[in-house]
Design a protein around this motif. Structure first.
Motif, PDB file in Angstrom:
ATOM      1  N   SER A  16       0.794  -1.240   0.000  1.00  0.00           N
ATOM      2  CA  SER A  16       0.000   0.000   0.000  1.00  0.00           C
ATOM      3  C   SER A  16       0.818   1.278   0.000  1.00  0.00           C
ATOM      4  O   SER A  16       0.246   2.368  -0.077  1.00  0.00           O
ATOM      5  CB  SER A  16      -0.949   0.009   1.195  1.00  0.00           C
ATOM      6  N   SER A  74      -8.558  -7.427   1.396  1.00  0.00           N
ATOM      7  CA  SER A  74      -8.049  -6.061   1.346  1.00  0.00           C
ATOM      8  C   SER A  74      -8.310  -5.310   2.644  1.00  0.00           C
ATOM      9  O   SER A  74      -9.284  -5.574   3.349  1.00  0.00           O
ATOM     10  CB  SER A  74      -8.730  -5.288   0.204  1.00  0.00           C
ATOM     11  N   ASN A 127      -8.663   0.002   0.540  1.00  0.00           N
ATOM     12  CA  ASN A 127      -8.739  -0.297  -0.890  1.00  0.00           C
ATOM     13  C   ASN A 127     -10.123   0.020  -1.443  1.00  0.00           C
ATOM     14  O   ASN A 127     -10.267   0.319  -2.633  1.00  0.00           O
ATOM     15  CB  ASN A 127      -8.398  -1.763  -1.144  1.00  0.00           C
ATOM     16  N   ASP A 163      -4.252   0.282  -5.797  1.00  0.00           N
ATOM     17  CA  ASP A 163      -4.229   0.258  -4.339  1.00  0.00           C
ATOM     18  C   ASP A 163      -3.013  -0.451  -3.762  1.00  0.00           C
ATOM     19  O   ASP A 163      -2.837  -0.517  -2.546  1.00  0.00           O
ATOM     20  CB  ASP A 163      -5.509  -0.377  -3.784  1.00  0.00           C
TER      21      ASP A 163
END
Length: 425
Positions: A104, A138, A164, A202
């Motif tokens: 991320s 996620s 995300n 993402d």
């Protein structure tokens, strides 16, 4: 003799011409090589030398001066970098250009690309298709279908909870994931982040998706020039909209809940990782392929450092934050006692940004960036310089111009981090 403001303004055409010439004559040999985008367990023998020849070497690169502290021996990360956020000097690095899964931390590039497109007060009602494609497992902030959010809400979800779901909603607003990925790859090239290939906006694990400690540091440095980016990445806690419900009289009302920043050095949510003194962001990540990744910025005694750590091998709780804190401590102790082993390069459009004025540079409209500092330090070429477009633009309009032999003006590339995100604790 001192250069007057009037003289400096008359010299702008000369400055622009000199900088443009430097950009056009920059060597192309510094571009990243093209190894397989699939990272391996050991660093490749050949890596990019962008920013300096030593940055392309495997292993730890540091050049200690008199009294320079030794780099901590217990840093287990596959790749890391310590850089001066303002001058762009790389104080030390370890496999800086090793292409690894970014997790991320790639959201820094997403934000730097998309954030300027939508005003913070703009609202968006989430459609089911906006959340299509969010990867299983996620990290989520809790976006609900058919609920309305401000753009500011969505960005807080991205930065604080690494959501995300918030990324996908913003990508949907930006003409879809495919368009957003294309724009992110284009922006990475503009920033000369040539180790980076974006597949998912993402940072969710995807085949072929890679970046490097060097590139992630470029993303952070560019993003920190945007006022909203600085605000979001330095926010420890915030209220986030929940579901719309009805009271006993049938009147609808919106619930809310608190979200905390997953950057442990900023939020101090874990007892084994205290809040780091002077921390001001920026972004963490963790996936199966990437392990833990983190880029942090902090200030101490007037110095602002950026540290990126990728995939610590030591399997201990919060190890990525502990190693980042150690490298920040080392960097602050090393300032002025080590010789730089490289530098953070300027974007390829830095010169055009200088020609078109500060309004064309990312973040230049913030109105809170200070003028350049450190009189007498000449700028480098676009291929080896140490700032981005706004640093050049602000250097021209508000910084110090230095008259060198032969009458050529060059622009200081320092850009101080605004007081907005300086945190002294």
């Amino acid at each position: 003799m001192p250069v007057s403001l009037k003289t400096a303004r008359r010299a702008l055409p000369v400055i622009v011409a000199a900088l443009t010439s430097l950009a056009l004559s920059a060597p192309t040999a510094l571009a990243a090589p093209s190894p397989s985008p699939t990272p391996t367990a050991t660093p490749p023998a050949v890596m990019s030398t962008l920013g300096g020849e030593r940055l392309g070497r495997p292993g730890t690169q540091v050049d200690l001066g008199t009294g320079g502290p030794v780099v901590p021996k217990d840093i287990s990360a596959r790749s890391w970098i310590v850089a001066d956020a303002e001058s762009g000097e790389v104080l030390a690095a370890h496999n800086a250009h090793w292409r690894l899964a970014p997790a991320s931390t790639l959201k820094m590039l997403f934000a730097d690309t998309v954030l300027p497109k939508f005003p913070a007060t703009m609202t968006h009602k989430v459609a089911p298709e906006d959340l299509a494609g969010v990867g299983a497992g996620s990290s989520m902030v809790g976006i609900k279908e058919h609920e309305t959010y401000t753009v500011r809400d969505l960005w807080l979800g991205v930065f604080l909870r690494s959501g995300n779901d918030a990324v996908h909603v913003l990508a949907a607003m930006n003409q879809g994931v495919d368009n957003t990925v294309r724009e992110m790859n284009e922006h990475a090239r503009e920033l000369q982040a040539l180790d980076t290939k974006v597949v998912s906006p993402d940072g969710y694990d995807a085949e072929g998706q890679v970046s490097s400690a060097y590139d992630l540091t470029l993303f952070a440095r560019s993003g920190l020039q945007k006022k909203d980016f600085r605000e979001y990445c330095s926010t420890a806690r915030a209220k986030f909209p929940g579901e719309t419900k009805k009271d006993k009289k049938g009147k609808p009302y919106r619930t809310s809940f608190e979200i905390q920043n997953t950057n442990r050095l900023l939020s101090g949510t874990d007892s084994d990782v205290p809040v780091y003194p002077g921390i001001a962001g920026v972004k963490n990540g963790n996936t199966t392929n990437a392990g833990a990744t983190f880029t942090g910025v902090a200030e101490r005694d007037g110095h602002v450092l950026l540290v990126t750590v990728m995939h610590p091998e030591k399997n201990e709780h919060n190890e990525v934050y502990k190693e980042t804190a150690k490298l920040l401590d080392w960097g602050f102790a090393a300032v002025g006692k080590v010789r730089p082993v490289g530098e953070l390069v300027a974007p390829v459009n830095a010169q055009s940004g200088a020609q078109s004025g500060a309004s064309a540079a990312p973040g230049a409209a913030d109105g809170d960036a200070k003028g350049a500092a450190g009189a007498g330090k000449p700028a480098a070429s676009a291929a080896s310089g140490g700032s981005s477009g706004v640093g050049v633009a602000l250097g021209i309009t508000g910084g110090v111009l230095v008259l060198l032999a032969g009458g050529v003006f060059l622009v200081n590339r320092r850009w101080p981090l605004p007081d907005l995100v300086r945190r002294r604790r």
